[in-house]
Design a protein around this motif. Structure first.
Motif, mmCIF file in Angstrom:
data_model
loop_
_atom_site.group_PDB
_atom_site.id
_atom_site.type_symbol
_atom_site.label_atom_id
_atom_site.label_comp_id
_atom_site.label_asym_id
_atom_site.label_seq_id
_atom_site.Cartn_x
_atom_site.Cartn_y
_atom_site.Cartn_z
ATOM 1 N N SER A 348 46.298 26.604 44.213
ATOM 2 C CA SER A 348 46.696 28.008 44.078
ATOM 3 C C SER A 348 48.192 28.177 43.850
ATOM 4 C CB SER A 348 46.270 28.783 45.324
ATOM 5 O OG SER A 348 46.913 28.252 46.495
ATOM 6 N N GLU A 371 48.866 26.494 50.427
ATOM 7 C CA GLU A 371 48.162 26.567 49.137
ATOM 8 C C GLU A 371 46.720 26.109 49.306
ATOM 9 O OE1 GLU A 371 50.169 22.485 49.114
ATOM 10 O OE2 GLU A 371 50.619 24.527 49.802
ATOM 11 N N TRP A 428 44.568 27.606 38.259
ATOM 12 C CA TRP A 428 43.834 28.177 39.390
ATOM 13 C C TRP A 428 42.805 29.188 38.895
ATOM 14 C CZ3 TRP A 428 42.580 27.169 44.104
ATOM 15 C CH2 TRP A 428 42.093 28.184 44.951
#
Length: 990
Positions: A348, A371, A428
């Motif tokens: 992410s 993350e 992502w």
């Protein structure tokens, strides 16, 4: 009786980079599901034997220690003979293996990283990156990458061969001789307190700079680390921060992933002198960083990769290099791999990470900053195209989890396949999971914390089995759609997209212990109905709609299976072509199984068609039409669908046709017909549905006609018999043959001659007429002659002492008869014989005659009442076939007042009788002198003319019954179908 069950593979991880083993195991939960399905299928279905290709050679000739075979066909034979899975080497790749089960089904084991290496000599070896010395450096024992590490000096650090092309990576300076540690070459002090580690991998290599001290980290050479690239394969940067090495066509053949760096923080260090120091405490393995991978609490940062001419520049993160919290040693790592394996991740925060592990969930500090990670893996599945998926599951190994207790992870199928190189990072949510995924496939909960914070030093790795039926269903859809790649993703989020921020769900998996295991099969080919047997069941219409004479017919179908194995065939017979029509007979029933243990024949390793046979166990009714079909299943429980098969039609007919009459205008029944060699037509009449008629003449060759008419030209004369049978479509044949006896008129000059020269004891008097060229009265006339041999009855025999040679002797009870008539008694004829009576006192005696039904048509005989009771030799004919007194011409035995060959015992006399159709005159000729024609002739006018259809007889007459038996000897008997002249009769005396 249930079918044998496929043996599934159990994948056991021995540690990162080690090989996997396929271990046969007992029935587990996956197998139990398969068995349940098989039992449900097989216990409800009868089993019918299959005859087809033979099974493998006898067990004693098979080497069951072998676990592989060159081809799938050979593997199937070995698997069947040894009752174990056998790998088919022709389907093996670096990532996939295909096993043939004893059932014939196939099992695919697919990995996402290379598991084995295909050597140049064609052999296979498990991946073994252990370095061995070679000329000029070191190479791994078995890797999919053809590479060599430097042995020290000014040459390239790594030389990589890709076909005829080459790629080199060099350190900008001389290299010391390396220290070899298994799969790693360590070049010490390439910079002050900086070691260079080069590690061989399954598909490439990793080169890591180990920065041992803060002072070493302060070296300006580490602000941009330079490596020199060479060879004819050229570098290109990639959008994810990595590097591609491409060939002349621009195709990437080697990939360097986005680089990363990490320190040695464990969370158990102390700060001293402004620098973080490691403590002396025992540190759990998962917290320890090394040149291979960061520990769980190591600080990490991305490393920028750029190109400057022929140089690759690595730009480490300045903060991590210089931070007081950085724990040394510090590692800087890019990895080069072949562009082969298929797994990837999404993060992410869009940062690259090391490619040693697949991460799922929210990364905890200090290794991360919260993350989130998702991991994807892509399996090559071209073998599954068009196949039926029997079972499917995934086998992974959990390396580490944040939580001490079980937390979930979810398996999804995202949209699309992996779009980056192996171990690379994708944007992502470019392949949505959770609520955006195409399908949730399975959920697993577990833990494998190895940091020592869960009350134990190390919870150990955890096996992860994902075997929800949704995986099988999804793979079936992929196989039906002919996919060659199958991509799935792991997420900490559920199907609603929730839970991914829960740090407790964070997990790390081994890429090289991730497998897809699929058992697949193909159903047997659709059955093909075979024609019924002409020998036992049918004749003209043996295929649907068949007409069959057997009321318990045998149904045969051709069956075959693409993968061999044991086939079981079920049959059903109904009153109409409908699933709801009443069942007449079947060999299975969902409610009352029948014949469920009937053995079947194995055809492992071959798709050669065989035959499944089933005899209908009930008696079918003649004149009724039935409908039947069949279906075949294999040991795995796959059946070709009976419902889509074509109904076969079957009509029973076991009533034979009949022949009631045969007629011919040329050759009427038991009457003289046309002259020999005249074509004739015989019309057949009868009852029933005959389609063919077989016929033969006098027991000769059987011939067949397809219309009720027999064309036949007799090439032999005299009595002939045409025998006819009728055959219908079902092959029913009329019982005994219908016989039509007809008489073929001989050619002119036809004659018969019974010479009576047979040996004593013989029982047949041969007819030599028209066969002897020396016989001037009865010589050959062609091949049309049909001999009329005579049969001796008791009371008749051959003896010596004949007129010439032997003679026939009669005791008063015997006779010699032919089969059917010799003479056409409607036409002119002559009969003659030498006679030596032995007991004239016994009364009337007949030497020659031809039978009618009631009386003889003619008689050459002795009449005791002739000549006013003195007796005499006579020739007589009847006007009709009855017992009325005949018309006679009798000799007196006198000439010019003197006796001339009067009847006398034991004296040879030559007698002849003639009938002249033109003058209606009959004559008797009595002669006895072989040197002259002296004799007496007497004549009379005969009335009536009819064909005597009985035997030509020597030795008696017929009047109501057999009568006037002769006593004495008879020799040189002749019959001519014309009136002989006196000179010819005289000539026969010689």
């Amino acid at each position: 009786m249930g079918a044998p069950v496929p043996v599934n593979a159990r994948i056991v991880h021995r540690g990162p980079g080690e090989r996997l083993d396929l271990m046969r195991c007992g029935m587990g939960r996956r197998q139990g599901r398969i068995v349940g399905t098989l039992l449900a299928l097989t216990l409800g279905a009868g089993l019918v034997p299959l005859s087809g290709a033979p099974v493998a050679a006898a067990a004693e000739t098979v080497d069951c220690s072998a676990s592989t075979a060159a081809t799938a066909g050979q593997a199937a034979l070995l698997a069947d003979a040894c009752d174990k899975p056998v790998e088919a080497l022709d389907a093996r790749t670096e990532f996939e293996q295909v096993y043939v089960e004893p059932t014939g089904a196939r099992r695919l084991v697919a990995a996402i990283t290379a598991q084995r290496v295909h050597r140049a000599d064609g052999s296979w070896a498990d991946v073994d990156p252990t370095l061995r010395a070679v000329e000029g450096g070191f190479t791994p024992i078995a890797s999919t990458a053809d590479m060599r590490f430097s042995g020290g000096g000014a040459g390239p650090l790594v030389t990589w061969q890709e076909g005829a092309s080459e790629f080199t990576l060099s350190w900008p300076g001389r290299l010391p001789a390396p220290r070899i540690d298994g799969d790693t070459a360590v070049y010490e002090s390439v910079l002050p307190d900086v070691n260079l580690h080069v590690t061989a991998l399954a598909e490439g290599f990793r080169h890591v700079l180990e920065v041992k001290t803060p002072e070493a980290a302060a070296n300006p050479a580490l602000t941009k680390v330079r490596f020199v690239l060479g060879g004819d394969l050229r570098p290109q940067t990639s959008p994810d921060g990595g590097l591609h090495i491409v060939d002349a066509s621009g195709t990437a053949v080697v990939t360097a992933l986005g680089a990363a760096m990490w320190d040695s923080a464990t969370g158990q260090q102390t700060v001293k002198g402004g620098r973080t120091q490691a403590t002396a405490l025992d540190v759990p393995r998962e917290l320890v960083s090394d040149a291979r991978e960061p520990g769980e609490r190591a600080a990490t940062a991305p490393v920028r990769v750029t190109l400057a001419g022929d140089d690759m520049l690595l730009t480490p993160d300045t903060e991590l290099l210089t931070s007081a919290s950085t724990v040394f040693p510090l590692f800087i790592d890019p990895v080069f791999n072949k562009n082969r394996s298929k797994w990837a991740y999404e993060s992410s925060n869009a940062e690259n990470n090391d490619a040693t592990a697949m991460r799922v969930g929210r990364q905890a500090p200090p290794d991360g900053s919260g993350e989130k990670y998702r991991s994807f893996f892509e399996f090559s599945v071209p073998e599954l195209r068009g196949q039926h998926i029997v079972s499917a599951y995934m086998d992974l190994q959990l390396d580490h989890s944040f939580s001490c207790g079980a937390t979930p992870v979810y398996l999804f199928r995202p949209g699309g396949n992996i779009t980056v190189s192996n171990g690379g990072r994708m944007a992502w949510n470019s392949h949505p999971l959770g609520s955006g995924a195409q399908k949730l496939l399975d959920t697993w909960s577990g833990n494998a914390n190895e940091t020592g914070g869960c009350g134990v030093a190390d919870q150990g790795d955890a096996d992860v089995i994902l075997d929800d039926p949704r995986i099988k269903t999804d793979l079936q859809a992929a196989a039906t759609a002919n996919w060659t790649l199958y991509t799935v993703g792991l997420c900490a989020c559920d199907e609603n997209g929730q839970g991914e921020s829960d740090q407790q769900r964070w997990k790390r998996f081994y890429p090289d212990s991730t497998y897809l295991i699929v058992t697949y099969d193909l159903p047997p080919y659709p059955v093909v109905a075979q024609p019924f047997s002409q020998t036992t069941d049918c004749y003209k219409q043996c295929s649907s709609p068949a007409i069959v004479r057997d009321t318990t017919p045998t149904l045969n179908v051709t069956v075959a299976d693409p993968y061999g194995g044991v086939l079981r065939t079920i049959f059903e017979v109904r009153t109409a072509p409908s699933d709801t029509a009443p069942v007449v007979a079947w060999n299975y029933s969902p409610w009352n199984p029948v014949n469920t243990s009937t053995p079947a024949v194995t055809t492992a390793g071959t798709s050669t068609p065989g035959t499944a046979s089933w005899q209908v166990p009930v008696t079918l009714t003649s004149g009724t039409t039935y409908y039947w079909r069949a279906s075949t299943g294999d040991e795995v429980g796959l059946w070709n669908d009976m419902g889509v098969g074509v109904w076969q039609t079957l009509t029973i007919d076991n009533a034979p046709p009949t022949v009631t009459n045969v007629s011919s205008s040329q050759y009427p029944l038991k009457a003289w017909g046309a002259v020999v060699n005249t074509p004739g037509t015989f019309a057949i009449t009868g009852a029933g549905d005959a389609v063919e008629w077989t016929w033969q003449v006098d027991g000769g060759t059987v011939q067949t006609v397809t219309s009720p008419s027999v064309p036949y030209t007799p090439v032999k004369d005299m009595v002939r018999v045409l025998s006819v049978k009728a055959i219908d479509k079902a092959g029913n044949t009329s019982g005994s043959a219908f016989n039509h006896e007809f008489w073929v008129k001989p050619l002119p000059n036809r004659c018969w001659n019974w010479r009576m020269d047979e040996a004593v004891g013989a029982t047949t008097a041969a007819d030599k007429g028209n066969t002897d060229t020396a016989d001037q009265l009865c010589g050959p006339i062609g091949s049309t002659v049909n001999a009329k041999n005579g049969t001796l009855s008791p009371g008749a025999s051959f003896v010596t002492g004949g007129k010439s040679g032997n003679a026939a002797s009669f005791t008063g009870t015997g006779k010699i008869t032919t089969s059917g008539p010799a003479l056409d008694t409607r036409e002119s004829f002559t009969v003659m014989a030498w006679v030596r009576p032995s007991s004239l006192v016994s009364g009337d005696q007949t030497i020659l005659s031809q039978d009618g039904v009631n009386g003889s048509r003619f008689q050459l005989h002795y009449d005791k009442d002739a000549n006013a009771g003195a007796g005499g030799w006579c020739f007589s004919t009847r006007a009709a076939d009855n017992t009325a007194a005949p018309v006679s011409a009798c000799a007196t035995g006198m000439f010019d007042g003197a006796p001339l060959f009067p009847p006398a015992d034991n004296v040879w006399v030559h007698l002849a009788g003639t009938y002249d159709k033109t003058t209606s005159e009959i004559k008797v000729w009595v002669m006895g002198d072989g040197l002259s024609c002296t004799g007496e002739v007497a004549a009379a006018t005969a009335t009536g003319s009819w064909a005597a259809g009985g035997s030509f007889v020597i030795g008696r007459a017929r009047s109501g019954g057999e009568t006037e038996f002769f006593k004495g000897l008879a020799d040189k008997v002749y019959a001519h179908q014309r009136v002989l002249a006196a000179s010819e009769i005289c000539q026969s005396l010689a």
